[in-house]
Design a protein around this motif. Structure first.
Motif, mmCIF file in Angstrom:
data_model
loop_
_atom_site.group_PDB
_atom_site.id
_atom_site.type_symbol
_atom_site.label_atom_id
_atom_site.label_comp_id
_atom_site.label_asym_id
_atom_site.label_seq_id
_atom_site.Cartn_x
_atom_site.Cartn_y
_atom_site.Cartn_z
ATOM 1 N N GLY A 1 25.473 33.871 40.446
ATOM 2 C CA GLY A 1 25.024 32.724 41.224
ATOM 3 C C GLY A 1 25.631 31.442 40.726
ATOM 4 O O GLY A 1 26.610 31.433 39.967
ATOM 5 N N VAL A 2 25.034 30.356 41.144
ATOM 6 C CA VAL A 2 25.456 29.022 40.725
ATOM 7 C C VAL A 2 24.230 28.260 40.255
ATOM 8 O O VAL A 2 23.096 28.583 40.623
ATOM 9 C CB VAL A 2 26.157 28.252 41.870
ATOM 10 N N PHE B 1 17.206 22.538 34.435
ATOM 11 C CA PHE B 1 18.213 23.269 35.188
ATOM 12 C C PHE B 1 17.572 24.056 36.320
ATOM 13 O O PHE B 1 16.368 24.356 36.314
ATOM 14 C CB PHE B 1 19.003 24.223 34.275
ATOM 15 N N ALA B 2 18.386 24.382 37.317
ATOM 16 C CA ALA B 2 17.976 25.227 38.440
ATOM 17 C C ALA B 2 19.156 26.115 38.812
ATOM 18 O O ALA B 2 20.308 25.671 38.802
ATOM 19 C CB ALA B 2 17.549 24.384 39.638
ATOM 20 N N GLU B 3 18.868 27.379 39.125
ATOM 21 C CA GLU B 3 19.904 28.355 39.471
ATOM 22 C C GLU B 3 19.481 29.146 40.704
ATOM 23 O O GLU B 3 18.294 29.466 40.868
ATOM 24 C CB GLU B 3 20.146 29.329 38.315
ATOM 25 N N VAL B 4 20.445 29.442 41.569
ATOM 26 C CA VAL B 4 20.193 30.307 42.727
ATOM 27 C C VAL B 4 21.301 31.346 42.787
ATOM 28 O O VAL B 4 22.445 31.083 42.400
ATOM 29 C CB VAL B 4 20.140 29.515 44.053
ATOM 30 N N GLY B 5 20.955 32.529 43.254
ATOM 31 C CA GLY B 5 21.958 33.578 43.341
ATOM 32 C C GLY B 5 21.367 34.848 43.899
ATOM 33 O O GLY B 5 20.338 34.839 44.587
ATOM 34 N N ARG C 1 17.689 35.620 43.613
ATOM 35 C CA ARG C 1 17.354 35.258 42.234
ATOM 36 C C ARG C 1 17.292 33.741 42.147
ATOM 37 O O ARG C 1 18.279 33.054 42.418
ATOM 38 C CB ARG C 1 18.406 35.790 41.254
ATOM 39 N N VAL C 2 16.135 33.202 41.802
ATOM 40 C CA VAL C 2 15.935 31.756 41.678
ATOM 41 C C VAL C 2 15.349 31.473 40.303
ATOM 42 O O VAL C 2 14.363 32.098 39.907
ATOM 43 C CB VAL C 2 14.985 31.222 42.772
ATOM 44 N N THR C 3 15.963 30.567 39.577
ATOM 45 C CA THR C 3 15.544 30.259 38.212
ATOM 46 C C THR C 3 15.444 28.758 38.027
ATOM 47 O O THR C 3 16.343 28.018 38.429
ATOM 48 C CB THR C 3 16.553 30.809 37.182
#
Length: 249
Positions: free
Chosen positions: A78-79, A93-97, A112-114
């Motif tokens: 993801g990014v 931070f935030a991540e999606v993928g 996937r979301v973080t």
């Protein structure tokens, strides 16, 4: 600490290292089953990140990794984006993928979301852990060669000036953020950064000086002015400098 939005992962903690634009990390997570009456399990894995863009305090990056959840392999990609101020050791931070969990019967693909917070600590360039010691200098605070990469053609005076500018820039960024945070309590907030000395030792530097802050309280209308001495620590980044911390006194 990372908190993920995928049903399987409830709480995740990771630790990693970054050199330049590339980073690696190990992670452990507690995973709930999503099934009533069924206990959760632990997951462990590895991942890597690569910084794509960096402007101000924001960095955008790509990431990929793999872990083992209850005996089933999981791969993901993801990014993400992280934001922090140079003089503060915490980043949000935030991540999606997307991630793919493989079982004996089928593979399950899902989002996937973080989101979370990262505490960062500078430990020096990885090359410095294996490189020979920098030769002693001439007593001016700058070792022979100044610790500059071979491709950099700045003089010692320009090197110190660059460190001074980086320290002032980081202090201005931190103080501007503080002004926004405390604007509800003060009708006026102004400051002045004064760097009196810069000392360079290889790939590290310190900039000492003071910060003068002027405030006007919204409640009482009282104006106050205080000066705080302090030191900004910096690390060499290419042919320039990046601030890594601040201490008062």
């Amino acid at each position: 600490m990372r908190v993920q939005g995928h049903p399987a992962f409830v709480l995740e903690r990771s630790i990693g290292l970054q050199e330049g634009r590339f980073g690696v990390f190990g992670e452990g997570a507690y995973c709930r089953s999503g099934v009533d009456g069924e206990a959760g399990s632990a997951a462990f894995g590895l991942g890597a990140t690569f910084d794509l863009i960096s402007m101000g305090g924001f960095t955008g990056y790509a990431l990929a990794g793999a872990n083992l959840q209850n005996g089933s392999p999981v791969v993901y990609g993801g990014v993400g984006g992280r934001y922090g101020l140079e003089l503060f050791p915490v980043e949000g931070f935030a991540e999606v993928g997307v991630q793919r969990l493989s079982t004996d019967l089928l593979a399950v693909t899902g989002p996937r979301v973080t989101i979370g917070l990262t505490y960062r600590s500078f430990v020096g360039p990885l090359a410095s852990l294996v490189a020979p010691p920098v030769p002693a200098g001439d007593g001016s605070g700058t070792p022979a060669g100044g610790g500059l990469p071979a491709q950099c053609t700045v003089s010692p005076e320009e090197d110190r000036s660059a460190a001074r500018s980086a320290a002032v820039r980081a202090a201005n960024q931190a103080l501007s953020a503080a002004a926004s945070s405390y604007s509800a309590g003060f009708s006026s907030f102004s400051y002045r950064v004064n760097i009196t000395n810069v000392s360079i030792s290889g790939n590290s530097a310190t900039a000492t000086g003071s910060i003068t802050i002027n405030l006007v309280s919204r409640g009482s209308g009282e104006r106050t002015s205080d000066t705080y001495p302090g030191t900004v620590t910096l690390v060499r980044e290419g042919c320039g400098w990046r601030a890594t911390g601040y201490s008062r006194g």
